[in-house]
Motif scaffolding. Structure first.
Motif, short mmCIF file in Angstrom:
data_model
loop_
_atom_site.label_atom_id
_atom_site.label_comp_id
_atom_site.label_asym_id
_atom_site.label_seq_id
_atom_site.Cartn_x
_atom_site.Cartn_y
_atom_site.Cartn_z
N ASP A 134 2.33 -14.60 6.26
CA ASP A 134 3.68 -14.35 6.80
C ASP A 134 4.50 -15.63 6.90
O ASP A 134 5.07 -15.96 7.94
CB ASP A 134 3.61 -13.64 8.16
CG ASP A 134 3.23 -12.17 8.03
OD1 ASP A 134 3.14 -11.68 6.89
OD2 ASP A 134 3.03 -11.52 9.06
N ASN A 162 1.32 -9.33 5.51
CA ASN A 162 1.96 -8.02 5.37
C ASN A 162 3.47 -8.13 5.29
O ASN A 162 4.13 -7.30 4.66
CB ASN A 162 1.55 -7.10 6.53
CG ASN A 162 1.78 -7.73 7.90
OD1 ASN A 162 1.15 -8.73 8.24
ND2 ASN A 162 2.67 -7.15 8.68
N HIS A 187 4.30 -9.87 1.44
CA HIS A 187 3.29 -9.47 0.47
C HIS A 187 3.76 -9.70 -0.97
O HIS A 187 4.95 -9.88 -1.25
CB HIS A 187 2.90 -8.00 0.67
CG HIS A 187 4.05 -7.05 0.59
ND1 HIS A 187 4.54 -6.58 -0.60
CD2 HIS A 187 4.83 -6.50 1.56
CE1 HIS A 187 5.56 -5.77 -0.38
NE2 HIS A 187 5.76 -5.72 0.92
N TYR A 233 -1.88 -10.44 0.59
CA TYR A 233 -1.64 -9.00 0.58
C TYR A 233 -0.89 -8.60 -0.69
O TYR A 233 0.16 -9.18 -1.00
CB TYR A 233 -0.81 -8.59 1.80
CG TYR A 233 -1.59 -8.45 3.08
CD1 TYR A 233 -2.52 -9.40 3.47
CD2 TYR A 233 -1.38 -7.36 3.93
CE1 TYR A 233 -3.23 -9.28 4.65
CE2 TYR A 233 -2.07 -7.24 5.12
CZ TYR A 233 -3.00 -8.20 5.48
OH TYR A 233 -3.69 -8.07 6.65
N ARG A 271 2.28 -4.13 1.62
CA ARG A 271 2.46 -4.34 3.06
C ARG A 271 1.27 -3.84 3.87
O ARG A 271 0.88 -4.45 4.86
CB ARG A 271 3.74 -3.63 3.53
CG ARG A 271 4.05 -3.85 5.00
CD ARG A 271 5.39 -3.29 5.40
NE ARG A 271 5.68 -3.51 6.80
CZ ARG A 271 6.24 -4.61 7.29
NH1 ARG A 271 6.54 -5.60 6.47
NH2 ARG A 271 6.49 -4.75 8.58
N HIS A 272 0.68 -2.74 3.47
CA HIS A 272 -0.38 -2.13 4.28
C HIS A 272 -1.73 -2.35 3.62
O HIS A 272 -2.03 -1.77 2.58
CB HIS A 272 -0.11 -0.64 4.47
CG HIS A 272 1.21 -0.34 5.12
ND1 HIS A 272 1.44 -0.54 6.45
CD2 HIS A 272 2.37 0.12 4.60
CE1 HIS A 272 2.69 -0.21 6.74
NE2 HIS A 272 3.27 0.19 5.64
N TYR A 274 -4.24 -4.30 10.40
CA TYR A 274 -4.36 -4.69 9.00
C TYR A 274 -5.63 -5.50 8.77
O TYR A 274 -6.03 -6.32 9.59
CB TYR A 274 -3.15 -5.52 8.56
CG TYR A 274 -1.85 -4.75 8.53
CD1 TYR A 274 -1.81 -3.41 8.13
CD2 TYR A 274 -0.66 -5.35 8.89
CE1 TYR A 274 -0.62 -2.71 8.10
CE2 TYR A 274 0.55 -4.66 8.86
CZ TYR A 274 0.56 -3.34 8.46
OH TYR A 274 1.74 -2.64 8.42
N HIS A 304 -1.69 -13.33 11.74
CA HIS A 304 -1.22 -11.97 12.00
C HIS A 304 -0.95 -11.72 13.48
O HIS A 304 0.03 -11.07 13.82
CB HIS A 304 -2.19 -10.91 11.47
CG HIS A 304 -1.70 -9.50 11.64
ND1 HIS A 304 -0.47 -9.08 11.16
CD2 HIS A 304 -2.25 -8.41 12.23
CE1 HIS A 304 -0.30 -7.79 11.43
NE2 HIS A 304 -1.35 -7.37 12.10
#
Length: 405
Positions: free
Chosen positions: A60, A95, A98, A139, A142-143, A178, A198
């Motif tokens: 991130d 996430n 990504h 990632y 996103r998920h 996640y 995260h």
């Protein structure tokens, strides 16, 4: 003795929009919106000042999958500073940023190494000759809800093994679950350090080996309170040492002030001013949620001033402060203990209100639906006369408190 030194940071969220703060003065708003970049600059300066072997950014970097050009440009500039000092940077995407997002790519300096969507190992040889293996993945979308920890496999030989993972431990947090893992999972890999990302709250899950969430570099809302930053980590054959480095330029805080002993507006104002000075941090800005509890002003004029002018007076001192303490939310909780005679003298309305309460005969009808409820009626008993009077008294106090606000 083999030894390495590095910076571990995560969740930079560069160019975060800082929503809901448009009411701030222009200078303060501009500083708040630049704060993620200022935090990155502090990280870079710390890495250079401590002459670290490398930097880890555990996901991130950017606030959104579009990765604004402004954010990419500022990030590239800071990475070039590290390149000039021959400090490599190892990056995974999380996430928020990504790999499947849509953005205009800016080429990054050669010292920045990105991990792909599969768990991979990158090999580093320090200036002193230590061999380091860094493991991680970015990632792809996103998920990422499946466990990816099983894909981390220790590869020998190396002097130090460091895992980089953007994910959730245990699943019991406010963050989305996640890339979940357990501490036991990480122990089983027998790495020397786990650089996590995260979770925005700084957390040390283990000291041996170190398993650490550094939190985000800069708080972005009132849920992310306190000073934010990163870790300077030193590892050798015998031990690990970690030092937290503050990087936030603007700090979010929430405090409660008990005004029970304050008899007038002036004393409440002084209480708030003392609290603000206590929270003021040299060269840092503070965005404050202030809970003012147990306010017991009797004078109606002072009560009106409190509601209309207290916040304005407190903020007026902060507009020109570099180390400002700006109240973004002032919550006043009254604890009124006013007798009926005082209130009746204040307004005729209260006389009519108290007469209605005294003549009220419909309490059983009002609470009747509770006894008709399929589940509630199993646990409820009939109220005695004393309990009914107590209930009416509580209702009266609640109603007066709401009217006074």
């Amino acid at each position: 003795m083999k030894q390495i030194s590095f910076i571990h940071a995560a969740d930079l969220h560069l160019d975060s929009p800082m929503v809901g703060l448009k009411h701030l003065p222009a200078d303060i708003l501009s500083r708040v919106r630049k704060s993620t970049f200022t935090a990155l600059e502090k990280l870079t300066a710390a890495a250079i000042d401590r002459n670290v072997d490398f930097v880890i950014l555990a996901g991130d970097l950017y606030d959104g999958e579009d990765r604004s050009l402004r954010a990419q440009s500022r990030f590239r500039n800071e990475m070039q500073k590290l390149l000039q000092k021959d400090i490599p940077v190892y990056v995974i995407h999380g996430n928020h940023d990504h790999l499947n997002g849509s953005w205009v790519h800016l080429e990054m300096p050669s010292n920045v190494h990105f991990f792909g969507s599969d768990v991979e190992v990158k090999e580093l040889h320090t200036k002193r000759g230590e061999k380091v293996h860094l493991y991680g993945f970015s990632y792809l979308q996103r998920h990422i809800l499946d466990k990816r920890i099983d894909d981390y496999q220790k590869i020998e030989p190396a002097d130090f093994h460091i895992g980089i993972l953007h994910g959730n431990e245990g699943g019991g947090t406010d963050h989305d679950n996640y890339a979940p893992f357990s501490i036991k999972d990480l122990y089983g890999k027998q790495f020397d350090y786990w650089a996590l990302g995260h979770i925005h709250k700084r957390t040390i899950l283990s000291e041996n080996p170190p398993i650490i969430y550094p939190g985000n570099l800069q708080g972005r809302n009132k849920k992310e309170i306190g000073v934010k930053g990163c870790y300077h980590v030193s590892l050798n054959d015998l031990e690990a040492n970690t030092e937290f480095i503050e990087t936030s330029d603007v700090v979010w805080e929430e405090v409660s002030v008990d005004a029970a002993a304050a008899d007038n507006f002036q004393e409440i104002l002084q209480l708030c001013q003392v609290t603000i000075e206590r929270l003021r941090k040299a060269s840092l800005g503070t965005l404050l949620t202030l809970n003012l509890k147990n306010v017991q002003l009797v004078d109606i004029h002072e009560k009106k001033i409190l509601d209309s002018e207290l916040l304005e007076l407190l903020l007026d001192y902060e507009k020109a402060e570099e180390s400002f303490v700006w109240i973004v939310d002032l919550i006043v909780q009254n604890n009124l203990q006013l007798d009926r005679k005082h209130l009746i003298n204040e307004a005729d309305f209260y006389g009519e209100l108290f007469a209605t309460i005294d003549d009220y005969q419909n309490l059983e009808t009002a609470i009747g639906p509770l006894y008709e409820h399929q589940m509630a009626r199993k646990y409820l008993k009939g109220l005695t006369a004393s309990e009914q009077n107590e209930l009416l008294e509580k209702a009266e106090k609640l109603l007066i408190g709401l009217l006074y606000q």
